[in-house]
Design an enzyme around this catalytic site. Sequence first.
Site, mmCIF file in Angstrom:
data_model
loop_
_atom_site.group_PDB
_atom_site.id
_atom_site.type_symbol
_atom_site.label_atom_id
_atom_site.label_comp_id
_atom_site.label_asym_id
_atom_site.label_seq_id
_atom_site.Cartn_x
_atom_site.Cartn_y
_atom_site.Cartn_z
ATOM 1 N N HIS B 61 5.111 -3.615 -9.555
ATOM 2 C CA HIS B 61 3.546 -3.901 -9.577
ATOM 3 C C HIS B 61 3.187 -4.789 -9.828
ATOM 4 C CE1 HIS B 61 -0.078 -1.351 -10.077
ATOM 5 N NE2 HIS B 61 -0.255 -2.143 -10.908
ATOM 6 N N HIS B 110 -4.449 3.417 -6.925
ATOM 7 C CA HIS B 110 -3.826 4.265 -8.157
ATOM 8 C C HIS B 110 -3.041 5.552 -7.575
ATOM 9 C CE1 HIS B 110 -4.205 4.805 -12.747
ATOM 10 N NE2 HIS B 110 -3.688 3.639 -12.263
#
Lengths: 91, 755
Positions: B61, B110
């Site tokens: 990430h 998200h």
Amino acid sequence: MTRVVVDVMPKPEILDPQGQAIAQALPTLGCAGVRSVRQGKRFELEIDGVLTAAQRTDIERIAASLLTNPVIEDFVLRIEDDDVVDTGRPR
Amino acid sequence: MSSGSVDVIDTVTLASQTADQAQPYAQLGLEDDEYARIHQILGRRPTQTELAMYSVMWSEHCSYKSSKVHLRQFGEKAPASDALLVGMGENAGVIDVGGGLAVTFKIESHNHPSYVEPYQGAATGVGGIVRDILTMGARPVAVMDSLRFGAPEAPDTARVANGIIAGVAGYGNCLGLPNIGGEVVFDPCYQGNPLVNALCVGVMPVDRIQRSAARGVGNLVVLLGAKTGRDGIGGVSVLASAAFDQDTAAQRPSVQVGDPFTEKLLIECCLELFERELVVGIQDLGGAGLTCATTETAAAGRSGMRVHLERVPLREASMLPHEILASESQERMLAIVRPGDAALVLSLAQRWGVHATLIGEITDGERLVITWHGEAVVDVPPASLADEGPAYQRPMRRPADFDAIRADDAGKLPRPHSATELRDTLLTLAASPNLCSRKPVTQQYDRYVGGNTVLAQPADAGLLRIDEQTQRGIALAVDGNGRYARLDPYAGAQLALAEAYRNVATSGARPIAVTNCLNFGSPQDPEVMWQFEQAVSGLADGCRTLGIPVTGGNVSFYNQTGETPISPTPVIGVLGVSADVTKRIPSGLGNVGDAIVLLGQTRDEVSGSEWAWVAHQHLGGVPPVVDFAAEAALAAVLTDAGAARLLTGVHDLSDGGLAQALVEACLYRRRGAYIELPPGADAFMQLFSESSARALVCVPDNAVTQLRQLCAQQAVPYAALGVVTAAAQLELHHQFTLNLDELASAHATVPTALR
């Protein structure tokens, strides 16, 4: 009759914006010295007669899934015998 | 991450003395060679805190370790653009939109947090992207969101969908930001892995752009915003960098809870600090919290930094150094200020009700030293965490079923022929989960707060006024199509780009920049990696052809349940500029008597279409042809015709084809239409093909000649289809007539999960 009380609180590590807002408002209301406020909710479930083991299991299951968001909340379950209601049984 | 005793803090001194101590690097997601490299960088074993920092900063990430070798294409193939003030690499790209104003926009995923805790996951997704925009110096002015859920009938979809929608609404509405558009898509491939892609756009004077670089020895490091708690510890590395399995319950403490009211104060506080030129560098705290913010600011400024970690205000006093550094508590920013301004910064923060704490200073050299009550627990070169993380050229392989799926053409499926069958198909599609009205979702969002929204859902694009004097505005659209991308990831990414570009053009605005959110399965799956590379190439090539640069974006990997990845889903946002929003092209059908014209070419293209899916649950064949020259020509016609006020109505053709476009256009302002399909054409294909580069426009009689000329100049096919009528019906000559009430009731069908 039996009353089952389920207290639900945000987990300790989870931010509680509502409690925080209350804590921040307290000084303006003249209440000093409160370091922190956590806000939860309380459920009262009334059961006819004495709580059976099966009922207790059911309520625990409901408390863990429906009354609580298990991702961000914890709960405590406790049983109160009601001393007001006319159960007819000796207390 | 609770290795070692709680009482003994692992310091740099201790780490030098106990070189052989075994460390749980594998549990933290680090590979053997990555751990060896940390040893090499530091010349000793990392402390527990350093290990946690490397683990999170070198996670997929934060480090983009699987994607960055491919993402370079966005820079290498970028078309020259003098409007680009800040390109990729900062928190968000910045575009000069003229009139002394700059716009910054970005979309970010998200996904994983929103599956675990839908409301808070989606809410903090909005909060995070808003802070990215704020970090660039801009006032956030609008949000959009692209949401994908599992099958509407599946039992878990209601929990996920309603929670996510409420979370997006809750956070954005509380911040006072209009939500001007987006997507809601249902598809079984997102069943155990919903997609929440949140976009934010902000506006600032050109000379107010902020940077993240921490510079100036002796300058002070200020932590602004909420107190730091144990929320979201390891959220980035745990949630976003590994596939989901049945153990998600064990990962639950990683969830963060947002507080939009604190964020609102933080926004206003930061904007005042920017306005008064009190900020040297600024960075929001998102994934990887203080670890990411301190290392990235120091690395960007090629500076050293000293942080006194015990000064960080905590919600829980017992937090350990590595927890403080990894916490993903929301609503926090890190600012670098000059020592002489510190007192003013702290007092301004206090006035806004924002915690502000001096936690460190910029130092000579290029070391980030973090101390805990005087003892160094971290002593690292910040660039080794922020910029010099691992990069992998992962193996790629064309999916084994790729050719078989592409050969499975939808054109051979049984199709409706009679007028009644066509009519029923139109109604079934209009009522289907992906084409029915988005109102149950969008009515939960505040679309007009702030008073600058010109167009919002259900218009094709959001349009926002950004200057009340000049009526200058910006248009935004966000689109994706996982089915097309499954059939062909290269074309799928380009079709998403083409649709967003076209949608922006329908408002009359000129498209100028692109952001993207690339949602894929596990990068360790060679077939997924191939899809990823194809999509990135497609997007980069498309942007070069259209002449609009990618300004930033986000990659989300590990979107899969067990071994099954989602359909590759590149979601593309396009930004456009409108010189005068009062000249925007109205949505839907125009005035009674106006001609209804179809611009663009219709081909026999139903593979991957909404019709193939709804009528046959079929996904196969080759997606529609991408024709960027035709898209650019169509956009030029729309912007020119818009500027000349020739058009009284517009609607783009996309999912569901002409049939769905007519349904939506009629219902937009409840106008009737009389339509004659081109003589001799296959009515089914005319109605349900999803060929790209097409739009429906309405034009009054006195402007028809001018529009025809514009189309001829740009070589855009022009087909007069019919006329706007006063009758409350959609009449297809020689086919069928549908009452608008009947259309409206079909279109108002609410997907099961949202009931």
